[in-house]
Design a protein around this motif. Structure first.
Motif, PDB file in Angstrom:
ATOM      1  N   TYR A  76       0.831  -1.214   0.000  1.00 54.30           N
ATOM      2  CA  TYR A  76       0.000   0.000   0.000  1.00 54.30           C
ATOM      3  C   TYR A  76       0.861   1.258   0.000  1.00 54.30           C
ATOM      4  CZ  TYR A  76      -3.711  -3.205   1.320  1.00 54.30           C
ATOM      5  OH  TYR A  76      -4.605  -4.234   1.356  1.00 54.30           O
ATOM      6  N   SER A  77       1.880   1.262   0.867  1.00 47.93           N
ATOM      7  CA  SER A  77       2.680   2.490   0.968  1.00 47.93           C
ATOM      8  C   SER A  77       3.567   2.645  -0.273  1.00 47.93           C
ATOM      9  CB  SER A  77       3.504   2.495   2.249  1.00 47.93           C
ATOM     10  OG  SER A  77       4.487   1.491   2.237  1.00 47.93           O
ATOM     11  N   MET A  80       1.398   4.126  -2.789  1.00 47.18           N
ATOM     12  CA  MET A  80       1.221   5.552  -2.489  1.00 47.18           C
ATOM     13  C   MET A  80       2.420   6.346  -3.008  1.00 47.18           C
ATOM     14  SD  MET A  80       0.491   7.198   1.272  1.00 47.18           S
ATOM     15  CE  MET A  80       1.998   6.664   2.085  1.00 47.18           C
ATOM     16  N   ARG A  81       3.621   5.797  -2.789  1.00 49.81           N
ATOM     17  CA  ARG A  81       4.826   6.483  -3.265  1.00 49.81           C
ATOM     18  C   ARG A  81       4.855   6.549  -4.795  1.00 49.81           C
ATOM     19  NH1 ARG A  81       8.786   7.273   0.535  1.00 49.81           N
ATOM     20  NH2 ARG A  81       8.462   6.315   2.580  1.00 49.81           N
ATOM     21  N   LYS A  83       2.204   6.432  -6.767  1.00 54.11           N
ATOM     22  CA  LYS A  83       1.133   7.339  -7.161  1.00 54.11           C
ATOM     23  C   LYS A  83       1.617   8.786  -7.074  1.00 54.11           C
ATOM     24  CE  LYS A  83      -3.729   7.895  -6.438  1.00 54.11           C
ATOM     25  NZ  LYS A  83      -4.720   8.092  -5.408  1.00 54.11           N
ATOM     26  N   ARG A  84       2.356   9.065  -6.013  1.00 51.29           N
ATOM     27  CA  ARG A  84       2.916  10.396  -5.817  1.00 51.29           C
ATOM     28  C   ARG A  84       3.778  10.795  -7.013  1.00 51.29           C
ATOM     29  NH1 ARG A  84       6.324  14.118  -3.121  1.00 51.29           N
ATOM     30  NH2 ARG A  84       8.277  13.576  -4.125  1.00 51.29           N
ATOM     31  N   TYR A  89       3.152  17.156  -8.826  1.00 59.47           N
ATOM     32  CA  TYR A  89       3.721  17.953  -7.734  1.00 59.47           C
ATOM     33  C   TYR A  89       4.780  17.203  -6.928  1.00 59.47           C
ATOM     34  CZ  TYR A  89      -0.587  20.213  -9.059  1.00 59.47           C
ATOM     35  OH  TYR A  89      -1.587  20.777  -9.785  1.00 59.47           O
ATOM     36  N   ALA A  92      10.514  16.642  -5.696  1.00 58.65           N
ATOM     37  CA  ALA A  92      11.824  16.027  -5.489  1.00 58.65           C
ATOM     38  C   ALA A  92      12.232  15.208  -6.708  1.00 58.65           C
ATOM     39  CB  ALA A  92      11.803  15.151  -4.237  1.00 58.65           C
ATOM     40  N   TYR A 171      17.658  13.008  -0.525  1.00 61.58           N
ATOM     41  CA  TYR A 171      16.341  12.490  -0.160  1.00 61.58           C
ATOM     42  C   TYR A 171      16.137  11.185  -0.903  1.00 61.58           C
ATOM     43  CZ  TYR A 171      15.415  15.640  -4.152  1.00 61.58           C
ATOM     44  OH  TYR A 171      15.489  16.332  -5.323  1.00 61.58           O
TER      45      TYR A 171
ATOM     46  N   ARG B 232       1.527  19.977  -2.412  1.00 60.44           N
ATOM     47  CA  ARG B 232       0.269  19.737  -3.112  1.00 60.44           C
ATOM     48  C   ARG B 232      -0.048  18.233  -3.211  1.00 60.44           C
ATOM     49  NH1 ARG B 232      -2.606  22.549  -7.148  1.00 60.44           N
ATOM     50  NH2 ARG B 232      -4.481  21.326  -7.533  1.00 60.44           N
ATOM     51  N   THR B 233       0.994  17.398  -3.189  1.00 61.22           N
ATOM     52  CA  THR B 233       0.724  15.953  -3.300  1.00 61.22           C
ATOM     53  C   THR B 233      -0.120  15.455  -2.127  1.00 61.22           C
ATOM     54  OG1 THR B 233       2.844  15.446  -2.281  1.00 61.22           O
ATOM     55  CG2 THR B 233       2.736  15.268  -4.660  1.00 61.22           C
ATOM     56  N   GLU B 236      -3.385  15.802  -3.538  1.00 62.44           N
ATOM     57  CA  GLU B 236      -3.553  14.898  -4.677  1.00 62.44           C
ATOM     58  C   GLU B 236      -3.749  13.457  -4.231  1.00 62.44           C
ATOM     59  OE1 GLU B 236      -3.165  15.654  -8.251  1.00 62.44           O
ATOM     60  OE2 GLU B 236      -3.715  17.617  -7.456  1.00 62.44           O
ATOM     61  N   LEU B 237      -3.002  13.048  -3.203  1.00 61.34           N
ATOM     62  CA  LEU B 237      -3.092  11.674  -2.720  1.00 61.34           C
ATOM     63  C   LEU B 237      -4.205  11.514  -1.687  1.00 61.34           C
ATOM     64  CD1 LEU B 237       0.717  10.879  -2.259  1.00 61.34           C
ATOM     65  CD2 LEU B 237      -0.738  10.216  -4.160  1.00 61.34           C
ATOM     66  N   LEU B 239      -4.226  12.406   1.205  1.00 61.65           N
ATOM     67  CA  LEU B 239      -3.686  12.071   2.526  1.00 61.65           C
ATOM     68  C   LEU B 239      -4.099  13.124   3.542  1.00 61.65           C
ATOM     69  CD1 LEU B 239      -0.113  10.853   1.666  1.00 61.65           C
ATOM     70  CD2 LEU B 239      -1.820   9.578   2.958  1.00 61.65           C
ATOM     71  N   ASP B 323      -0.729   4.910   5.191  1.00 57.31           N
ATOM     72  CA  ASP B 323      -0.532   4.520   3.789  1.00 57.31           C
ATOM     73  C   ASP B 323      -1.794   4.753   2.984  1.00 57.31           C
ATOM     74  OD1 ASP B 323      -2.206   2.212   4.010  1.00 57.31           O
ATOM     75  OD2 ASP B 323      -0.524   1.082   4.842  1.00 57.31           O
ATOM     76  N   SER B 324      -1.777   4.296   1.760  1.00 57.31           N
ATOM     77  CA  SER B 324      -2.836   4.655   0.825  1.00 57.31           C
ATOM     78  C   SER B 324      -4.177   4.024   1.187  1.00 57.31           C
ATOM     79  CB  SER B 324      -2.433   4.234  -0.586  1.00 57.31           C
ATOM     80  OG  SER B 324      -2.331   2.823  -0.640  1.00 57.31           O
ATOM     81  N   LEU B 328      -7.055   6.129  -0.117  1.00 60.60           N
ATOM     82  CA  LEU B 328      -7.896   5.587  -1.170  1.00 60.60           C
ATOM     83  C   LEU B 328      -9.265   5.161  -0.655  1.00 60.60           C
ATOM     84  CD1 LEU B 328      -5.185   3.490  -3.025  1.00 60.60           C
ATOM     85  CD2 LEU B 328      -5.998   5.777  -3.588  1.00 60.60           C
ATOM     86  N   ARG B 378       7.424   7.812   6.707  1.00 56.54           N
ATOM     87  CA  ARG B 378       6.750   8.150   5.451  1.00 56.54           C
ATOM     88  C   ARG B 378       6.421   9.633   5.309  1.00 56.54           C
ATOM     89  NH1 ARG B 378       3.041   2.744   5.785  1.00 56.54           N
ATOM     90  NH2 ARG B 378       4.825   1.323   5.744  1.00 56.54           N
ATOM     91  N   GLY B 384      10.473  10.760   3.339  1.00 58.30           N
ATOM     92  CA  GLY B 384       9.132  11.234   3.697  1.00 58.30           C
ATOM     93  C   GLY B 384       8.435  11.946   2.551  1.00 58.30           C
ATOM     94  N   LEU B 385       7.146  11.675   2.405  1.00 54.80           N
ATOM     95  CA  LEU B 385       6.381  12.275   1.306  1.00 54.80           C
ATOM     96  C   LEU B 385       6.305  13.790   1.449  1.00 54.80           C
ATOM     97  CD1 LEU B 385       3.418   9.757   1.088  1.00 54.80           C
ATOM     98  CD2 LEU B 385       5.474   9.857  -0.302  1.00 54.80           C
ATOM     99  N   GLN B 388      10.710  15.265   1.586  1.00 56.53           N
ATOM    100  CA  GLN B 388      11.582  15.246   0.399  1.00 56.53           C
ATOM    101  C   GLN B 388      11.318  16.447  -0.504  1.00 56.53           C
ATOM    102  OE1 GLN B 388      10.564  12.170  -2.733  1.00 56.53           O
ATOM    103  NE2 GLN B 388       9.712  11.131  -0.977  1.00 56.53           N
ATOM    104  N   ASP B 389      10.068  16.883  -0.564  1.00 57.96           N
ATOM    105  CA  ASP B 389       9.797  18.057  -1.399  1.00 57.96           C
ATOM    106  C   ASP B 389      10.313  19.341  -0.739  1.00 57.96           C
ATOM    107  OD1 ASP B 389       8.691  16.629  -3.508  1.00 57.96           O
ATOM    108  OD2 ASP B 389       6.705  16.597  -2.590  1.00 57.96           O
ATOM    109  N   ALA B 392      13.940  19.549  -1.631  1.00 58.90           N
ATOM    110  CA  ALA B 392      14.163  20.030  -3.003  1.00 58.90           C
ATOM    111  C   ALA B 392      14.163  21.559  -3.029  1.00 58.90           C
ATOM    112  CB  ALA B 392      13.095  19.468  -3.934  1.00 58.90           C
TER     113      ALA B 392
END
Lengths: 176, 453
Positions: A76-77, A80-81, A83-84, A89, A92, A171, B232-233, B236-237, B239, B323-324, B328, B378, B384-385, B388-389, B392
Motif C-alpha cells: 500500500y505504501s 502511495m509512493r 502514485k505520488r 507535484y 523532489a 532524499y 500539493r501531493t 492529490e493523494l 492524505l 498509507d494509501s 484511497l 513516510r 518522507g512524502l 523530500q519536497d 528540493a
C-alpha cells in the motif's frame, strides 16, 4: 537445527538473476506501475539505518538499527509512493533524477520456506539530479526473497542495508 | 571553550569585514521586510556562526532515554565539534568534547555504546565516564612523578536537561537552559510531557543535504505558505487534502522569546481532525493531569503543532495516515499519532546534516509504537512524502544563494505584516492564519543579534 542455505538449481538461479536485472531496468526507466507488478501483495520493503559501533560491542549488538528505518514499506505504501511520482507535484523528482543500479555478486540460495528463494547481492547506485555535475552515490547490499506466484516470480521481501551510517542521498525519492 | 583566564573564544573572535557588512545590511533590510539572499551562502559567515551562534545557544544533543544506563553514551555534534554525551556511573548525564587532552585525538569513533572508561587509541590516555583522567601509560618513565592527571580531565560541556531533552552549551557565560527556553516550554510540554512514563525515542536517521542549514530553519520558522504549492501531493493523494490548499494556513503562528516558536494548526475538518483523540484513552487521561488545563485545552483543539527551538531543533506532534489505505478508502486505518524531532546540523555553508528522531510515550500500546515509526518515516524522514519536497526547495534556495548576485537580491518577508497579533491567552504572541512571516523575521533578528553582539 537451522539448515544452512544451499545453492538452488541453476535454472532458478538464472530466473532470479534475470528478475533482478529486469527490475533494475524498470526502475531506471521509471516504469513504476510495471515495477509494482513484480511485488507480491504482502511485500515487505525495508531500508535499514546502519549504526557505527565499536568492534568490542559488535558481537553483542547489531550495527543495524531496530528502532529507525529509512523506509519500511508494504504494498500500500509503495503504491502511495508510486502514485505520488505520477502527480504533477512530486517536486523532489521533477525533473526526474537519473538512476543507475550497478549490481554485482548475486548469490541465489534456498530460503527457510520451500516455495521461496533468496538472493544476496551488492548494489552501487548512482544518481544524477538535474544538471548538477556531481553524482550522488550509495553503496548497499540487498537481501531479497522471491516466491513463485501463478508461475512467475514475485519479490516478497527486500532488505536494503546501506554501507554508510549517514545517508548519502539528499532524499530518498527513488526505490533502492 | 573557556580558557583559564575566563575569556571565551566568543569574546576574542575577529569578525571579517565582509561578514560584518553583510550582517549589518541584513539588520537594516529586515526592518523593511527584506533579507539579502547571500545570508544563506557565505563561507566566512558559516565559520563565524560556529563560534558566535552555535557556540552560545543551547544545542540539542540527545534524549535522556537514548542513554538510559550508567556508561551509555552517544556521539553528537555541535556544528563540527564532536561531543560525547554519557551517563556516568553516578547516573548523571555529562557531555565532553571528543578530544583527547593529550594530543587531540577524537578518541571515540562509535556513534553509541556503553563504556565505563574511554581509552584514547593514540597514546592510551584513559578517562572514566565522569571525564577524569584515570590512566596514563608508563606515567613515571614518561612524565615523572610530578605529573598531575587531575589537571587533564576531558573538557566538559555545560549540559542541562528539560523533560528528557539534553541540551549542551559551549559557553559558560550564557543564561541557564530554563531561561533560554522560557515560554516555549509551554508548547514543548504539550509534546514531551503528557505522560510520567516519558518518551521512547528511536535511533536517529541521519542524511546529508547540499544546502545551508538556515534555509531549513527559515522554512520551519512559520513558513506554512509553501504548503499548498510544495506539498500539493498531500491533497492529490487525499492524505491530507486541507494541507494542500489555502486551508493549510488556518492556525496560529506563535512566537516566544529567543525566536523559538510553533505553528499550531487548528482542527478543521475530517481531513485535519483533532489529533489528540488518536492517542490512546489512558494517555489522554494522564495528559489531563500532567499538563495544565491551558496546555490540554490547546492540545485538544489542534490538528498539529510544529515547533522550533532557536536556532535548529524541531519538535512536532500530530497524527497522520500511514498509507494509501487511508487515502484511497477513507477511514479504514485511523491516523497514527507520532512525535517527531529534527535537527539541522551545519557542516559547511552549503552542507547540512539532518537528524530525524521519532518518539512516542513509553507507555504507548506496542502496536501503536510500531505504527508510529511507519508514519514518521513516510512523512518526516529522508524518504518522507512531505520532507523530500521541502528538501528540493531548500536545496534550490541554497543553490541560488551561491550566486554573486545573491548579495543584492533581497528576499521578501512581508506576509502577514498587515495584521495585528491576536488576543492570545497562552504564552508568547500569536498571529492568525499561518501565511505569515512575523516569526521568520524574529528568527532573523535574533540570528543577527547573536552574530553581531
Amino acid at each position: 537445527m537451522e539448515t544452512l542455505p544451499r545453492d538452488v538449481d541453476e535454472k532458478i538461479a538464472r530466473e532470479i538473476t534475470s528478475f533482478i536485472y529486469r527490475e533494475a531496468e524498470l526502475l531506471e526507466d521509471r516504469r513504476y506501475i510495471e515495477w509494482l507488478d513484480l511485488l507480491a501483495h504482502d511485500v515487505e520493503y525495508i531500508v535499514h539505518v546502519r549504526i557505527t559501533r565499536s568492534k568490542s560491542e559488535l558481537p553483542r549488538l547489531s550495527e543495524i538499527s531496530d528502532k529507525r528505518y529509512f523506509m519500511y514499506e508494504n504494498k500500500y505504501s509503495l503504491e502511495m509512493r508510486v502514485k505520488r511520482l505520477y502527480t504533477e507535484y512530486a517536486w523532489a523528482e521533477d525533473p526526474p533524477s537519473r538512476v543507475r543500479y550497478h549490481i554485482n555478486r548475486i548469490v541465489v540460495e534456498s530460503s527457510e520456506k520451500p516455495d521461496e528463494v533468496r538472493a544476496r547481492y551488492n548494489v552501487f547506485l548512482v544518481r544524477s539530479i538535474a544538471d548538477e555535475p556531481d553524482y550522488e552515490f550509495i553503496s548497499y547490499t540487498r537481501i531479497d526473497t522471491f516466491r513463485r506466484v501463478n508461475g512467475s516470480w514475485k519479490l516478497c521481501k527486500r532488505i536494503v542495508i546501506p554501507d554508510s551510517s549517514v545517508m548519502t542521498l539528499r532524499y530518498i525519492s527513488i526505490f533502492l | 571553550m573557556v580558557n583559564t583566564t575566563g575569556v571565551e573564544v566568543f569574546d576574542v573572535i575577529e569578525m571579517p569585514d565582509g561578514v560584518r557588512s553583510l550582517l549589518e545590511e541584513a539588520e537594516k533590510s529586515i526592518e523593511e521586510y527584506r533579507l539579502p539572499l547571500a545570508i544563506f551562502s557565505d563561507p566566512e559567515l558559516h565559520r563565524i556562526e560556529q563560534i558566535k551562534l552555535f557556540g552560545r545557544v543551547w544545542n540539542f544533543l540527545a534524549h535522556e532515554n537514548e542513554i538510559p544506563n550508567p556508561g551509555d553514551y552517544v556521539r553528537r555534534y555541535i556544528g563540527n565539534t564532536q561531543i560525547i554525551v554519557v551517563r556516568g556511573e553516578d547516573g548523571r548525564v555529562r557531555a565532553f568534547l571528543n578530544i583527547c587532552r593529550h594530543k587531540g585525538m577524537s578518541f571515540t569513533r562509535a556513534e553509541m555504546g556503553n563504556a565505563s572508561f574511554f581509552r584514547c587509541p593514540y597514546h592510551g590516555f584513559t578517562y572514566n565516564n565522569k571525564g577524569e583522567l584515570i590512566g596514563v601509560p608508563f606515567r613515571n618513565i614518561t612524565y615523572g612523578e610530578k605529573f598531575d592527571p587531575s589537571k587533564f580531565s576531558l573538557i566538559e560541556v555545560r549540559v542541562e536537561t528539560y523533560n528528557g531533552l539534553i541540551f549542551g552549551n559551549l559557553s559558560e557565560k550564557t543564561p541557564p537552559l530554563s531561561d533560554y527556553l522560557e515560554d516555549i516550554k509551554f508548547y514543548l510540554d504539550i509534546v514531551v510531557n503528557r505522560s510520567d512514563a516519558g518518551l521512547e525515542i528511536s535511533h536517529p536517521e541521519r542524511f546529508i543535504v547540499p544546502a545551508n542549514w538556515k534555509v531549513f530553519a527559515d522554512n520551519f520558522s512559520g513558513d506554512i505558505y509553501h504548503f499548498p504549492t510544495t506539498h500539493r501531493t498531500l491533497a492529490e493523494l487525499k492524505l491530507a487534502p486541507a494541507l494542500g490548499t489555502e486551508k493549510a494556513g488556518e492556525g496560529y503562528v506563535v512566537m516566544t522569546n529567543n525566536a523559538h516558536g510553533a505553528d499550531i494548526r487548528l482542527a478543521l475538518t475530517e481531513w485535519a481532525p483533532q489529533t489528540y483523540k488518536y492517542w490512546w484513552p489512558e494517555l489522554i487521561e494522564k495528559a489531563k493531569k500532567k499538563l495544565t488545563s491551558d496546555q490540554f485545552e490547546l492540545w485538544s483543539m489542534m490538528n498539529n503543532l510544529v515547533g522550533q527551538i532557536f536556532p535548529n531543533f524541531i519538535f512536532i506532534t500530530h497524527a497522520f495516515p500511514i498509507d494509501s489505505r487511508y487515502g484511497l478508502e477513507k477511514g479504514k486505518i485511523p491516523p497514527v499519532p507520532v512525535i517527531n524531532f529534527r535537527l539541522w546540523r551545519p557542516i559547511s555553508h552549503n552542507r547540512t546534516e539532518v537528524w530525524v528522531w521519532k518518539a512516542i510515550e513509553a507507555d504507548a500500546p506496542e502496536e501503536l509504537k510500531k505504527l508510529s515509526i511507519l508514519v514518521d518515516i513516510r512523512i518526516h524522514g529522508s524518504s518522507g512524502l512531505v520532507f523530500q519536497d521541502d528538501i528540493a526547495m531548500i536545496h534550490g534556495v541554497s543553490e541560488s544563494a551561491l550566486s554573486p548576485r545573491a548579495r543584492d537580491i533581497k528576499l521578501i518577508y512581508e506576509a502577514g505584516m498587515y495584521k495585528e497579533p491576536v488576543k492570545w491567552k497562552y504564552p508568547g504572541m500569536a498571529y492568525y492564519i499561518m501565511f505569515d512571516e512575523h516569526w521568520a523575521l524574529k528568527f532573523w533578528k535574533t540570528y543577527i543579534k547573536y552574530m553581531l553582539e
